[in-house]
Design a protein around this motif. Sequence first.
Motif, PDB file in Angstrom:
ATOM      1  N   GLN A 162       0.848  -1.187   0.000  1.00  0.00           N
ATOM      2  CA  GLN A 162       0.000   0.000   0.000  1.00  0.00           C
ATOM      3  C   GLN A 162       0.884   1.238   0.000  1.00  0.00           C
ATOM      4  OE1 GLN A 162      -2.423   0.850   3.422  1.00  0.00           O
ATOM      5  NE2 GLN A 162      -0.653   1.605   4.544  1.00  0.00           N
TER       6      GLN A 162
ATOM      7  N   VAL B 185      -3.512   4.174  -1.569  1.00  0.00           N
ATOM      8  CA  VAL B 185      -3.854   3.077  -2.473  1.00  0.00           C
ATOM      9  C   VAL B 185      -3.424   1.785  -1.795  1.00  0.00           C
ATOM     10  CG1 VAL B 185      -3.715   2.135  -4.800  1.00  0.00           C
ATOM     11  CG2 VAL B 185      -3.324   4.582  -4.426  1.00  0.00           C
ATOM     12  N   SER B 186      -4.372   0.902  -1.592  1.00  0.00           N
ATOM     13  CA  SER B 186      -4.052  -0.367  -0.955  1.00  0.00           C
ATOM     14  C   SER B 186      -3.950  -1.472  -2.003  1.00  0.00           C
ATOM     15  CB  SER B 186      -5.119  -0.721   0.076  1.00  0.00           C
ATOM     16  OG  SER B 186      -6.372  -0.889  -0.568  1.00  0.00           O
ATOM     17  N   THR B 187      -3.306  -2.543  -1.645  1.00  0.00           N
ATOM     18  CA  THR B 187      -3.164  -3.716  -2.513  1.00  0.00           C
ATOM     19  C   THR B 187      -2.798  -3.293  -3.933  1.00  0.00           C
ATOM     20  OG1 THR B 187      -5.020  -4.626  -1.224  1.00  0.00           O
ATOM     21  CG2 THR B 187      -4.160  -5.963  -3.018  1.00  0.00           C
TER      22      THR B 187
ATOM     23  N   ASP C 137      -1.539   0.357 -11.460  1.00  0.00           N
ATOM     24  CA  ASP C 137      -1.598   1.589 -10.664  1.00  0.00           C
ATOM     25  C   ASP C 137      -0.391   2.475 -10.923  1.00  0.00           C
ATOM     26  OD1 ASP C 137      -2.914  -0.247  -7.802  1.00  0.00           O
ATOM     27  OD2 ASP C 137      -3.957   0.668  -9.517  1.00  0.00           O
TER      28      ASP C 137
ATOM     29  N   ARG D  75     -10.028   0.600  -3.491  1.00  0.00           N
ATOM     30  CA  ARG D  75      -8.630   0.559  -3.032  1.00  0.00           C
ATOM     31  C   ARG D  75      -8.040   1.974  -2.975  1.00  0.00           C
ATOM     32  NH1 ARG D  75      -5.076  -1.037  -6.123  1.00  0.00           N
ATOM     33  NH2 ARG D  75      -6.123  -0.975  -8.152  1.00  0.00           N
TER      34      ARG D  75
END
Lengths: 113, 112
Positions: free
Chosen positions: A18, A78-80, A85, A63
């Motif tokens: 993340q 921003v996770s995972t 991305d 996310r």
Amino acid sequence: KAGVTQTPRYLIKTRGQQVTLSCSPISGHRSVSWYQQTPGQGLQFLFEYFSETQRNKGNFPGRFSGRQFSNSRSEMNVSTLELGDSALYLCASSAGTAYNEQFFGPGTRLTVL
Amino acid sequence: TQLLEQSPQFLSIQEGENLTVYCNSSSVFSSLQWYRQEPGEGPVLLVTVVTGGEVKKLKRLTFQFGDARKDSSLHITAAQPGDTGLYLCAGLWGGSNYKLTFGKGTLLTVNP
């Protein structure tokens, strides 16, 4: 008057991690917007905060999240992380006029490996 | 969803030439902005147009808002290498709650 600042300027992460990006708006500006910029999709709107409340939201998965503090500074998280991305993340502040003219920071270049 | 179409997507010209880039939508915008973005930097606001038919000039740059407020153009006279960059238009429409919609941009290269 100092411009919009973003930290960090560059970031390299691996999939699944993340990340938190920070934005300090122009003094007196209460609106902060976040955008993702990629060569294929252009500038895509993530969300906008005004006086600590999310005023608008783009079409991104959950996310992607953000928040704004009482001093108008904003963070996005921003996770995972996914490979897709990888992008330039731009923050913009606005004085909140009727035209919502945006003053952009230099961006954070995120690379996901 | 409001969409802005920008054309051309890419433009490469020689110093001294004139050029026009376009920004079109099927929706009526209450206002429209033009930005220029240079490599490694964020976009910088050039101008905001509000009234249908409005023309604004910024040195060698001329911006026009269409009469119906659905399109806009940017004309550059005697382009210089310093004009190189990504030109973005962004529209604001009534009922959008101040949310700007950006086009994908025109990447202009002016060769010396």
